[in-house]
Design an enzyme around this catalytic site. Structure first.
Site, mmCIF file in Angstrom:
data_model
loop_
_atom_site.group_PDB
_atom_site.id
_atom_site.type_symbol
_atom_site.label_atom_id
_atom_site.label_comp_id
_atom_site.label_asym_id
_atom_site.label_seq_id
_atom_site.Cartn_x
_atom_site.Cartn_y
_atom_site.Cartn_z
ATOM 1 C CB SER A 123 -1.228 0.048 1.200
ATOM 2 O OG SER A 123 -2.227 -1.094 0.833
ATOM 3 C CE LYS A 149 -4.477 1.451 -0.391
ATOM 4 N NZ LYS A 149 -4.392 1.010 -0.773
ATOM 5 C CB SER A 161 -4.749 1.745 3.818
ATOM 6 O OG SER A 161 -3.984 1.611 2.695
#
Length: 411
Positions: free
Chosen positions: A66, A69, A122
Site C-alpha cells: 500500500s 498509494k 489505506s
C-alpha cells in the site's frame, strides 16, 4: 597493623568500583553504529538534500503493497482537478479486495475525502475510484503512474499496474525509488497535511466512523510528519516514514519486514541513527569559493541558501567549480549541494583585482588628440591590447582551475 590500612584498602576498592561503573556507563552511551535491521531492504535519506545516510539492499526489487498509494495520492493532488469534484464509486471499486473504506456502488464522495480515506485508512476502493475518475481505468492510470515517477521523482526501477498496491507480480519498486518518490511528494503541502493527519471523521453512505491513520509512527515517534505503511502476504510489511527534528527532516523506507513489530522497531532505530549522527547545515562559502572564471562570468552568487548533511563533529570541505556547482566533501563522500548563479563580468572589478589588466585598460582607453577618429594603426593597437587582455584572462582561468584540482587531490 595500622587500623588505617583496611580503611585505605576499602577506599581504594570503592574508587575502583566507581570508576569501573562510570567506564561501563560511558561505554554504554557510545554510538552503537548503524542499526541491525530485520527488513530485507532499507534506506535513510535527508529530505532536503536527498543525501543517503544509510542503505541496505536499496536497489533490490520488492513488492510495495500500500505504499503504492503515495504515488496515487500525489498524482491526484497535482492533476489540477478540483478537490471538491464528486467522484462516483464504480462496481469494480466497490468490490476491491483488502482494506476498504466501504464505499457503496454509486456512492459519491469528493476527491479530497477519497484522498484522506486512501492515504490515512489505506482504502483500496478509494484508490480505484480515484484512478477511474482520473483516467477511466486502473490500467490507464497505471501508465500515468509509471511516467510520473520516472519524470518527477527519477524512479527508474519501479513499475505499477494498479493504484492501490494489491498483489501483482509485475508491480515492483525499490527502497531508493520509494525514498525519491516520498521526498517529492512531501514537498506538496496538501499531501503533507493528509499523511500527517492522525484522525478524521468519516461520513460514508454505509460507514460512519473516525478514520485513524494506519502509520503507527504518528504519535509514537517524536517529530513524525508522514508517510504510509503497507502489507500483503507477498510484500511483507512495508513502511515509508518521515520525521523532523532540529530543522532536519529524514525519510526512511523499509521493505519486506517479517512482522509488524519488527517493522516499527526497525524504523525507530533507523531514524534514531540519522538524528543521532548527522546535522543539516547551511553551506558556508568564503570569498575564495567564488572563483573568477572567465570573461563570461565575474563570479557567482547564491540565489537561495544551500544545505549539506554533515556527520556530527565534522567540518565540510566546500568548493565551487568554474561552472558554479557547489561541491561538499565529508566522510559521507563528495556530492553536489546545488548551483550558484553566474554574475556578469565587471571589467572595473577585474582591473582592481589584477593591476596589469588595469594598466592595459588605461592604455587602450587613452584619449586621442590628433584626430576625431583614431588612425588605423591606433585601432590595431587597441584591438591588440584587448586580444592580449582576453588571452591573459583565459590563462588566469586555466591556472585557477588547475589550483582547484590540486587542492581537491590534497583532500
Amino acid at each position: 597493623m595500622s587500623v588505617y590500612k583496611p580503611v585505605r584498602l576499602a577506599a581504594l576498592l570503592l574508587i575502583l568500583f566507581v570508576l569501573g561503573s562510570a567506564a561501563r556507563a560511558f561505554a554504554a552511551e557510545e554510538d552503537p553504529g548503524p542499526p541491525a535491521l530485520s527488513s530485507d531492504s532499507a534506506i535513510l535519506i535527508d529530505a532536503k538534500t536527498g543525501t543517503v545516510l544509510l542503505a541496505h539492499n536499496e536497489e533490490k526489487e520488492q513488492f510495495p503493497a500500500s505504499i503504492t498509494k503515495i504515488v496515487t495520492g500525489i498524482i491526484a493532488i497535482e492533476s489540477g482537478r478540483e478537490l471538491s469534484s464528486l467522484v462516483t464509486t464504480s462496481k469494480e471499486a466497490r468490490n476491491e479486495d483488502g482494506t476498504r473504506i466501504y464505499l457503496e456502488e454509486g456512492e459519491q464522495q469528493t476527491l479530497i475525502n477519497l484522498l484522506y480515506g486512501m492515504l490515512m485508512n489505506s482504502g483500496n476502493d478509494a484508490a480505484t475510484a480515484i484512478a477511474e475518475f482520473m483516467d477511466g481505468s486502473k490500467a490507464k492510470f497505471a501508465d500515468r503512474m509509471n511516467e510520473f515517477v520516472r519524470e518527477k521523482a527519477g524512479a527508474t526501477h519501479t513499475f505499477f499496474v494498479n493504484p492501490s498496491g494489491l498483489p501483482d507480480p509485475r508491480q515492483v519498486t525499490t527502497a531508493v525509488d520509494m525514498a525519491k518518490i516520498a521526498r517529492y511528494a512531501m514537498q506538496n503541502d496538501l499531501f503533507r497535511t493528509i499523511v500527517g493527519t492522525k484522525k478524521l471523521p468519516w461520513n460514508g453512505q454505509a460507514w460512519q466512523t473516525t478514520l485513524v491513520n494506519h502509520n503507527e509512527m504518528l504519535g509514537n515517534y517524536e517529530g513524525t510528519t508522514g508517510v504510509k505503511n503497507g502489507y500483503t502476504g507477498d510484500s511483507g510489511f512495508t513502511l515509508v516514514t518521515s520525521a523532523k527534528r532540529n530543522g532536519m527532516e529524514l525519510i526512511g523506507v523499509l521493505l519486506k519486514s517479517p512482522t509488524k513489530a519488527l517493522l516499527y522497531k526497525d524504523m525507530t532505530h533507523l531514524l534514531d541513527y540519522g538524528f543521532r549522527n548527522y546535522d543539516l547545515q547551511q553551506v558556508k562559502m568564503t570569498e575564495q569559493a567564488y572563483p573568477f572564471a572567465s570573461l563570461e562570468t565575474e563570479g557567482f552568487v547564491a540565489e537561495e541558501p544551500l544545505y549539506a548533511v554533515v556527520p556530527k563533529g565534522e567540518t565540510p570541505v566546500v568548493t565551487v567549480s568554474p561552472a558554479g556547482e557547489v561541491n561538499v566533501r565529508t566522510s559521507l563522500g563528495d556530492y553536489s549541494a546545488g548551483w550558484l548563479k553566474p554574475v556578469s563580468p565587471n571589467l572595473s572589478a577585474v582591473a582592481q583585482r589584477y593591476p596589469e589588466v588595469e594598466t592595459a585598460m588605461k592604455s587602450a582607453a587613452s584619449p586621442v588628440h590628433d584626430a576625431i577618429e583614431p588612425s588605423n594603426s591606433k585601432k590595431e593597437a587597441i584591438l591588440f591590447v584587448w586580444i592580449g587582455l582576453l588571452v591573459y584572462l583565459g590563462v588566469m582561468a586555466v591556472i585557477r582551475l588547475k589550483r582547484q584540482r590540486v587542492q581537491r587531490r590534497r583532500y
